[in-house]
Enzyme design. Structure first.
Site, mmCIF file in Angstrom:
data_model
loop_
_atom_site.group_PDB
_atom_site.id
_atom_site.type_symbol
_atom_site.label_atom_id
_atom_site.label_comp_id
_atom_site.label_asym_id
_atom_site.label_seq_id
_atom_site.Cartn_x
_atom_site.Cartn_y
_atom_site.Cartn_z
ATOM 1 N N GLY A 272 0.806 -1.151 -0.034
ATOM 2 C CA GLY A 272 0.060 0.047 0.087
ATOM 3 C C GLY A 272 0.813 1.198 -0.177
ATOM 4 N N GLU A 314 3.929 -6.530 1.469
ATOM 5 C CA GLU A 314 3.662 -6.983 -0.083
ATOM 6 C C GLU A 314 3.683 -5.491 -0.718
ATOM 7 O OE1 GLU A 314 0.821 -10.617 1.335
ATOM 8 O OE2 GLU A 314 0.121 -8.490 0.654
ATOM 9 N N PRO A 315 4.560 -4.853 -1.324
ATOM 10 C CA PRO A 315 4.589 -3.611 -1.805
ATOM 11 C C PRO A 315 4.453 -4.074 -3.337
ATOM 12 C CG PRO A 315 6.927 -4.113 -1.348
ATOM 13 C CD PRO A 315 6.040 -5.047 -0.316
ATOM 14 N N GLY A 316 3.479 -3.443 -4.174
ATOM 15 C CA GLY A 316 3.491 -3.458 -5.538
ATOM 16 C C GLY A 316 3.928 -2.424 -6.303
ATOM 17 N N ARG A 317 2.906 -1.103 -5.947
ATOM 18 C CA ARG A 317 2.973 -0.093 -6.842
ATOM 19 C C ARG A 317 4.336 0.553 -6.394
ATOM 20 N NH1 ARG A 317 -1.675 3.335 -7.333
ATOM 21 N NH2 ARG A 317 -2.436 2.168 -5.776
ATOM 22 N N TYR A 362 -10.460 5.688 -10.596
ATOM 23 C CA TYR A 362 -10.284 6.195 -9.360
ATOM 24 C C TYR A 362 -10.201 7.883 -9.501
ATOM 25 C CZ TYR A 362 -8.485 1.248 -9.360
ATOM 26 O OH TYR A 362 -8.189 0.326 -9.552
ATOM 27 N N CYS A 389 -14.478 5.680 -27.100
ATOM 28 C CA CYS A 389 -15.658 6.444 -27.459
ATOM 29 C C CYS A 389 -16.515 7.003 -26.278
ATOM 30 C CB CYS A 389 -16.589 5.320 -28.309
ATOM 31 S SG CYS A 389 -17.168 6.237 -29.628
ATOM 32 N N GLU A 390 -15.681 7.485 -25.425
ATOM 33 C CA GLU A 390 -16.480 8.068 -24.177
ATOM 34 C C GLU A 390 -15.657 9.168 -23.720
ATOM 35 O OE1 GLU A 390 -16.779 4.398 -21.983
ATOM 36 O OE2 GLU A 390 -16.429 5.561 -20.240
HETATM 37 N N1 LLP Z 1 -1.108 -6.846 -0.566
HETATM 38 C C1 LLP Z 1 -2.696 -7.035 -0.895
HETATM 39 C C2 LLP Z 1 -3.409 -8.082 0.116
HETATM 40 C C3 LLP Z 1 -3.167 -6.122 -1.771
HETATM 41 O O1 LLP Z 1 -4.560 -6.381 -2.102
HETATM 42 C C4 LLP Z 1 -2.659 -5.198 -2.538
HETATM 43 C C5 LLP Z 1 -3.349 -4.187 -3.496
HETATM 44 C C6 LLP Z 1 -1.195 -5.041 -2.394
HETATM 45 C C7 LLP Z 1 -0.561 -6.186 -1.594
HETATM 46 C C8 LLP Z 1 -0.279 -4.267 -3.175
HETATM 47 O O2 LLP Z 1 -0.667 -3.014 -2.739
HETATM 48 P P1 LLP Z 1 0.283 -1.716 -3.423
HETATM 49 O O3 LLP Z 1 1.560 -1.662 -2.370
HETATM 50 O O4 LLP Z 1 0.507 -1.881 -4.851
HETATM 51 O O5 LLP Z 1 -0.347 -0.425 -3.054
HETATM 52 N N2 LLP Z 1 -5.859 -0.882 -8.831
HETATM 53 C C9 LLP Z 1 -5.625 0.153 -7.992
HETATM 54 C C10 LLP Z 1 -4.964 -0.666 -6.776
HETATM 55 C C11 LLP Z 1 -5.547 -1.976 -6.254
HETATM 56 C C12 LLP Z 1 -4.474 -2.280 -5.383
HETATM 57 C C13 LLP Z 1 -5.097 -3.720 -4.851
HETATM 58 N N3 LLP Z 1 -4.583 -4.485 -4.011
HETATM 59 C C14 LLP Z 1 -4.808 1.308 -8.180
HETATM 60 O O6 LLP Z 1 -4.550 1.337 -9.610
HETATM 61 O O7 LLP Z 1 -4.757 2.050 -7.632
#
Ligand code: LLP
Length: 472
Positions: A272, A314-317, A362, A389-390
């Site tokens: 997150g 669990e970082p993703g973004r 969002y 088209c929107e």
């Molecule tokens: N762990 C769990 C259980 C999650 O549900 C998520 C994200 C993450 C880790 C990774 O979160 P991050 O570090 O990437 O913030 N599509 C949306 C974001 C959805 C996130 C869903 N879960 C967007 O584009 O902002």
């Protein structure tokens, strides 16, 4: 400089001194302008990339991804060892997953978190050790769970009572013993977009804290399940540490109570961590975040007289977001005068909500820069829109771009590495763009672009397309 009083610009958007500058923190660290003013990423010219691969194009800076993965690992290792414990970092593949990226992050010492059978297959195809995978999801099917158990996935994060029984049946059938975490909702409402907050009460994920004890008791009586601890993820694109601290403290209350019934070796606090999409975003540096979150856990444990568990995150973004830059070609521009007399320039590009749905979904803010040259015109309030088209097909809602922008110019949108390709669609039968990795002056395709043939291949009414499986 302030915008004119009748401007359509939002308050946070300042008129830049130079509408060609690359705001620090928003672009990959390697992004510069070359001697001709052309944007360059990892030593590769945006103009060359567009010529070679076409537009739209998602460019991913490999060293930026690797560097951020390393920074997370180092920061959490350090913070954990300061408090006498260990930390694991899982890369959340939902942000963007391909076999190449999975290998990069594993190479940098991360594990991988997957949340569907499809992501699981990509991670396995990349050769990621199954033991180092975490498997999430609020509705994992029996088939997905069985595949994970048989493949030897290290940790399954259970999300419902029904899932516990599914796993009980699978492990009874296969004789496997599966390590699980229980996902809880701490009741902390992260300060982010409503759809990105995941630990408040009224949503679909996990067990409320009050119900988790029963779930854990059930897991503990099942011979095929090995209860390892709790999991809590409060949301996404979060800047401060207060939410993480508060959530950790609430989850520790339950963690401590569960110790009465047996070991609870792990605590996973999810991901997150926010990134900068525009120059006004100011995310907390990862070293500070890691230090504060791990300290909060350690303090909470000390207050309860319990040992600090092994931690995971669990970082993703925050790993891939800033590494991605999308290149588009400008197709048309149009100046629209609204009732107040204010003017907004619409800049249409050759992609849109099919390659970046975040703005539409969002209300996300992005930024943009002219990439193929230096603009010499005055900063002009612009809205970058796609070809769909929107009218909600907006890529960058508000940005000042040089007034001399013309069709054929290349436009670059930074911070598109996370949740753009992974959320991409074929809306209006627009093919999804290729993804190219850049490093040390070289580029290579890591996911090929979709072709019109790909689009037609699934249409059973076209001769030569995929044969229908028969009438059902
Ligand atoms: N762990 C769990 C259980 C999650 O549900 C998520 C994200 C993450 C880790 C990774 O979160 P991050 O570090 O990437 O913030 N599509 C949306 C974001 C959805 C996130 C869903 N879960 C967007 O584009 O902002």
């Amino acid at each position: 400089m302030l915008p004119p009083a009748d401007s359509l610009a939002p308050e946070w958007l300042v008129v830049p001194e130079d509408a060609n500058d690359l705001a620090s923190g928003v672009w990959p660290a390697s992004a510069v302008r070359d001697a001709d003013g052309v944007l360059e990423i990892a030593g590769v010219s945006a103009a060359d990339l567009a010529r070679t691969y076409g537009t739209p194009l998602l460019v991913l800076d490999e060293d930026e991804v690797r560097g951020r993965a390393r920074a997370f690992r180092t920061a959490f290792d350090q913070a954990a060892s300061d408090h006498g414990t260990t930390a694991q970092v899982y890369y959340a593949g939902k942000a963007f997953l391909s076999t190449t990226v999975a290998r990069w992050v594993v190479d940098e010492g991360l594990r991988v978190d997957v949340c569907t059978g499809g992501e699981l297959e990509v991670a396995l195809a990349a050769g990621v050790s199954p033991e180092s995978l975490g498997f999430h999801g609020n509705n994992k099917s029996t088939a997905e769970l069985e595949r994970a158990v048989i493949a030897g996935v290290g940790t399954i994060i259970v999300d419902s009572a029904i899932e516990i029984e599914r796993l009980a049946a699978i492990t009874a059938r296969t004789g496997a013993v599966q390590r699980v975490l229980v996902r809880v909702i701490s009741g902390v409402h992260a300060e982010t977009h409503e759809f990105l907050a995941t630990a408040h009460e009224d949503q679909k994920f996990g067990f409320p804290l009050a119900e988790a004890e029963v779930a854990v008791a059930r897991i503990r009586e099942l011979p095929g399940l090995d209860f390892a601890g709790l999991h809590c993820h409060i949301g996404s694109q979060i800047f401060g540490v207060a939410g993480f601290r508060e959530s950790a403290s609430r989850v520790l209350e339950l963690h401590a109570a569960l110790l009465d019934g047996g070991p609870v070796p792990l605590l996973n606090l999810g991901g997150g961590f926010g990134i900068a999409y525009t120059r006004v975003d100011d995310p907390t540096p990862i070293e500070v975040l890691a230090g504060e979150i791990v300290s909060a856990v350690a303090e909470g444990c000390a207050a309860r007289g319990i040992p600090v568990p092994a931690l995971s995150f669990e970082p993703g973004r925050a790993i891939v977001g800033t590494a991605g830059v999308t290149l588009y070609e400008v197709g048309t521009t149009k100046d629209v005068t609204v009732e107040s007399g204010a003017v907004r320039r619409y800049v249409s590009v050759d992609g849109g909500m099919s390659d970046n749905a975040r703005t539409a979904l969002y209300g996300a803010q992005f930024s943009a820069r002219l990439a193929s040259r230096i603009g010499v015109g005055e900063p002009q309030l612009s809205r970058v829109v796609g070809k769909h088209c929107e009218s909600g097909d907006i890529v960058v809602d508000h940005e000042y771009l040089p007034a001399d922008l013309v069709p054929g110019d290349l436009l670059a949108v930074p911070a598109t590495g996370a949740y753009c390709a992974s959320l991409a669609s074929n809306y209006n039968h627009v093919p999804r763009p290729p993804i190219v990795a850049v490093r040390d002056g070289r580029s290579r395709i890591i996911v090929r672009g979709e072709t019109i043939d790909d689009l037609l291949a699934r249409d059973a009414g076209i001769d030569g397309a995929h044969a229908p499986e028969g009438d059902r």
